[in-house]
Structure formats: C-alpha cells, structure tokens
Design a protein around this motif. Structure first.
Motif, PDB file in Angstrom:
ATOM      1  N   GLY A   6       0.792  -1.214   0.076  1.00 15.97           N
ATOM      2  CA  GLY A   6       0.022  -0.048   0.009  1.00 15.97           C
ATOM      3  C   GLY A   6       1.035   1.326   0.048  1.00 15.97           C
ATOM      4  O   GLY A   6       2.041   1.209  -0.226  1.00 15.97           O
ATOM      5  N   ASP A   7       0.379   2.349  -0.025  1.00 16.80           N
ATOM      6  CA  ASP A   7       0.970   3.679   0.078  1.00 16.80           C
ATOM      7  C   ASP A   7       0.281   4.331   1.019  1.00 16.80           C
ATOM      8  O   ASP A   7      -0.819   4.312   1.491  1.00 16.80           O
ATOM      9  N   TYR A   8       0.969   5.435   1.651  1.00 12.77           N
ATOM     10  CA  TYR A   8       0.629   6.201   2.861  1.00 12.77           C
ATOM     11  C   TYR A   8      -0.506   7.306   2.302  1.00 12.77           C
ATOM     12  O   TYR A   8      -0.208   7.894   0.848  1.00 12.77           O
ATOM     13  N   ASP A   9      -1.537   7.497   2.978  1.00 10.94           N
ATOM     14  CA  ASP A   9      -2.518   8.547   2.754  1.00 10.94           C
ATOM     15  C   ASP A   9      -1.597   9.907   2.702  1.00 10.94           C
ATOM     16  O   ASP A   9      -1.199  10.270   3.824  1.00 10.94           O
ATOM     17  N   LYS A  10      -2.029  11.014   1.577  1.00 16.97           N
ATOM     18  CA  LYS A  10      -1.478  12.212   1.803  1.00 16.97           C
ATOM     19  C   LYS A  10      -2.518  12.999   2.074  1.00 16.97           C
ATOM     20  O   LYS A  10      -3.209  13.627   1.259  1.00 16.97           O
ATOM     21  N   VAL A  11      -2.781  13.193   3.575  1.00 16.01           N
ATOM     22  CA  VAL A  11      -4.155  13.870   3.994  1.00 16.01           C
ATOM     23  C   VAL A  11      -3.662  15.411   4.039  1.00 16.01           C
ATOM     24  O   VAL A  11      -2.737  15.642   4.707  1.00 16.01           O
ATOM     25  N   LEU A  12      -4.316  16.332   3.310  1.00 14.63           N
ATOM     26  CA  LEU A  12      -4.017  17.822   3.457  1.00 14.63           C
ATOM     27  C   LEU A  12      -4.976  18.501   4.543  1.00 14.63           C
ATOM     28  O   LEU A  12      -4.057  19.298   5.085  1.00 14.63           O
ATOM     29  N   ALA A  13      -6.005  18.015   4.703  1.00 10.22           N
ATOM     30  CA  ALA A  13      -6.974  18.440   5.594  1.00 10.22           C
ATOM     31  C   ALA A  13      -7.835  17.542   6.197  1.00 10.22           C
ATOM     32  O   ALA A  13      -8.336  16.904   5.141  1.00 10.22           O
ATOM     33  N   LYS A  14      -8.119  17.779   7.429  1.00 10.88           N
ATOM     34  CA  LYS A  14      -9.157  16.883   8.073  1.00 10.88           C
ATOM     35  C   LYS A  14      -9.866  17.404   9.044  1.00 10.88           C
ATOM     36  O   LYS A  14      -9.312  18.379   9.674  1.00 10.88           O
ATOM     37  N   GLY A  15     -11.256  17.117   9.299  1.00  7.57           N
ATOM     38  CA  GLY A  15     -11.875  18.032  10.340  1.00  7.57           C
ATOM     39  C   GLY A  15     -13.470  17.446  10.128  1.00  7.57           C
ATOM     40  O   GLY A  15     -13.920  16.614   9.597  1.00  7.57           O
ATOM     41  N   TYR A  16     -14.256  18.476  10.841  1.00  6.44           N
ATOM     42  CA  TYR A  16     -15.602  18.424  10.703  1.00  6.44           C
ATOM     43  C   TYR A  16     -16.422  19.761  10.381  1.00  6.44           C
ATOM     44  O   TYR A  16     -15.707  20.502  10.725  1.00  6.44           O
ATOM     45  N   ALA A  17     -17.557  19.676   9.845  1.00  6.55           N
ATOM     46  CA  ALA A  17     -18.113  20.932   9.724  1.00  6.55           C
ATOM     47  C   ALA A  17     -19.766  20.531   9.741  1.00  6.55           C
ATOM     48  O   ALA A  17     -20.096  19.557   9.722  1.00  6.55           O
ATOM     49  N   SER A  18     -20.695  21.761   9.859  1.00  9.68           N
ATOM     50  CA  SER A  18     -22.044  21.529  10.159  1.00  9.68           C
ATOM     51  C   SER A  18     -22.839  22.262   9.072  1.00  9.68           C
ATOM     52  O   SER A  18     -22.305  23.543   8.678  1.00  9.68           O
ATOM     53  N   MET A  19     -23.889  21.972   8.461  1.00 12.33           N
ATOM     54  CA  MET A  19     -24.807  22.579   7.524  1.00 12.33           C
ATOM     55  C   MET A  19     -25.603  23.293   8.393  1.00 12.33           C
ATOM     56  O   MET A  19     -26.649  24.100   7.842  1.00 12.33           O
ATOM     57  N   ARG A  20     -25.918  23.098   9.671  1.00  8.83           N
ATOM     58  CA  ARG A  20     -26.946  23.673  10.457  1.00  8.83           C
ATOM     59  C   ARG A  20     -26.343  24.859  11.410  1.00  8.83           C
ATOM     60  O   ARG A  20     -27.270  25.725  11.709  1.00  8.83           O
ATOM     61  N   ASN A  21     -25.279  24.866  11.724  1.00 12.11           N
ATOM     62  CA  ASN A  21     -24.737  26.148  12.407  1.00 12.11           C
ATOM     63  C   ASN A  21     -23.447  26.318  12.003  1.00 12.11           C
ATOM     64  O   ASN A  21     -22.839  25.558  10.919  1.00 12.11           O
ATOM     65  N   SER A  22     -22.487  27.162  12.884  1.00 12.02           N
ATOM     66  CA  SER A  22     -21.095  27.458  12.506  1.00 12.02           C
ATOM     67  C   SER A  22     -20.232  26.639  13.212  1.00 12.02           C
ATOM     68  O   SER A  22     -19.002  26.880  12.971  1.00 12.02           O
ATOM     69  N   LEU A  23     -20.595  25.394  13.689  1.00  8.95           N
ATOM     70  CA  LEU A  23     -19.666  24.431  14.043  1.00  8.95           C
ATOM     71  C   LEU A  23     -18.736  23.931  13.133  1.00  8.95           C
ATOM     72  O   LEU A  23     -19.064  23.382  12.083  1.00  8.95           O
ATOM     73  N   ARG A  24     -17.658  23.996  13.290  1.00  6.14           N
ATOM     74  CA  ARG A  24     -16.326  23.414  12.473  1.00  6.14           C
ATOM     75  C   ARG A  24     -15.121  23.527  13.231  1.00  6.14           C
ATOM     76  O   ARG A  24     -14.862  24.355  14.134  1.00  6.14           O
ATOM     77  N   LYS A  25     -14.074  22.560  12.645  1.00  8.42           N
ATOM     78  CA  LYS A  25     -12.873  22.134  13.573  1.00  8.42           C
ATOM     79  C   LYS A  25     -12.120  21.375  12.181  1.00  8.42           C
ATOM     80  O   LYS A  25     -12.718  20.468  11.968  1.00  8.42           O
ATOM     81  N   TYR A  26     -10.859  21.947  12.183  1.00 10.74           N
ATOM     82  CA  TYR A  26     -10.232  21.050  11.112  1.00 10.74           C
ATOM     83  C   TYR A  26      -8.694  21.508  11.425  1.00 10.74           C
ATOM     84  O   TYR A  26      -8.233  22.250  12.276  1.00 10.74           O
ATOM     85  N   SER A  27      -7.888  20.730  10.727  1.00  7.20           N
ATOM     86  CA  SER A  27      -6.311  20.839  10.928  1.00  7.20           C
ATOM     87  C   SER A  27      -5.958  20.560   9.620  1.00  7.20           C
ATOM     88  O   SER A  27      -6.178  19.601   8.433  1.00  7.20           O
TER      89      SER A  27
END
Length: 128
Positions: A29-50
C-alpha cells in the motif's frame, strides 16, 4: 531503492536513491497524503479542522451546503485531490454531494430532507 557502486570488478558499496518504504511493518500500500481533515455542520457554524502545513481553509455555510476554499499552493487542479465525507451521527445520515467549483474550491450539498447535519471530511492528495 538502492544501486550498487563500483569500478570494474571492484564493488564499493550501495547508493541510496530513495528511502521510502525500506522496512515497513504493514502490508502493501501507500501512505495517505491527507492535506486537511476535520468536521463542519450545515445547521450552524460548528467547524474544526487541521491542515498538514498549518494553512487556513475558508469554510462558508449556506442553505443545505457548505463551501470550502483551499490554498492555491496545494495543487494545480481539482483532479489532483479527492474528498471523503462521513456523517458525524445517524441523525446526519443521508446523501451528500461533493462538487468542484473551481480548482481550489468545492462545496458539499445535502440532497435529502431535513437539511443535513454535521459531517467529517478529509481532503487527500492523489498519488498518481
């Protein structure tokens, strides 16, 4: 990758061309090249990422959708990355559509009734 080094019948040693995956404790296999990850919401301003380099994502909430804008230094085209979306709970389950707006922007739209909810996301660079 290694290449042997020497002259005529005399061997001097090895030259390391690449140090990737010399001794890995996992299967193929190969390593994932994750550029960004996190969560967001469609109902409010909830969001967090790195992000892998500490850069900023612009995340904008709309009606049944969330828009993302990524740094232009990450890639040249939307064909160089893939987006993974996973609902954060069974209440947010449904069909989410990811659509590119341009090479550096995409939006996530909820296609079901109820307006969607919070979701996890991963932006990965394709290794082609």
């Amino acid at each position: 990758q290694l290449i042997g080094y020497g002259l005529g019948g005399e061997f001097y040693g090895w030259i390391v061309l690449s140090r990737n995956y010399l001794d890995v404790p996992f299967g193929n296999g190969d390593y994932d090249k994750v550029l960004a990850k996190g969560y967001a919401s469609m109902r409010n301003s909830l969001r967090k990422y790195s992000t892998y380099d500490g850069s900023t994502l612009k995340i904008t909430q709309g009606s049944n959708k969330v828009s993302f804008e990524m740094p232009t230094t990450w890639f040249k085209s939307f064909e160089e990355y893939v987006i993974f979306i996973t609902p954060r709970s069974s209440a947010a389950a449904g069909t989410y559509l990811v659509s590119p707006i341009n090479n550096y922007q995409f939006e996530v739209t909820y296609l079901g009734s109820g307006g969607g909810g919070a979701f996890y996301f991963e932006i990965k660079r394709l290794n082609f």
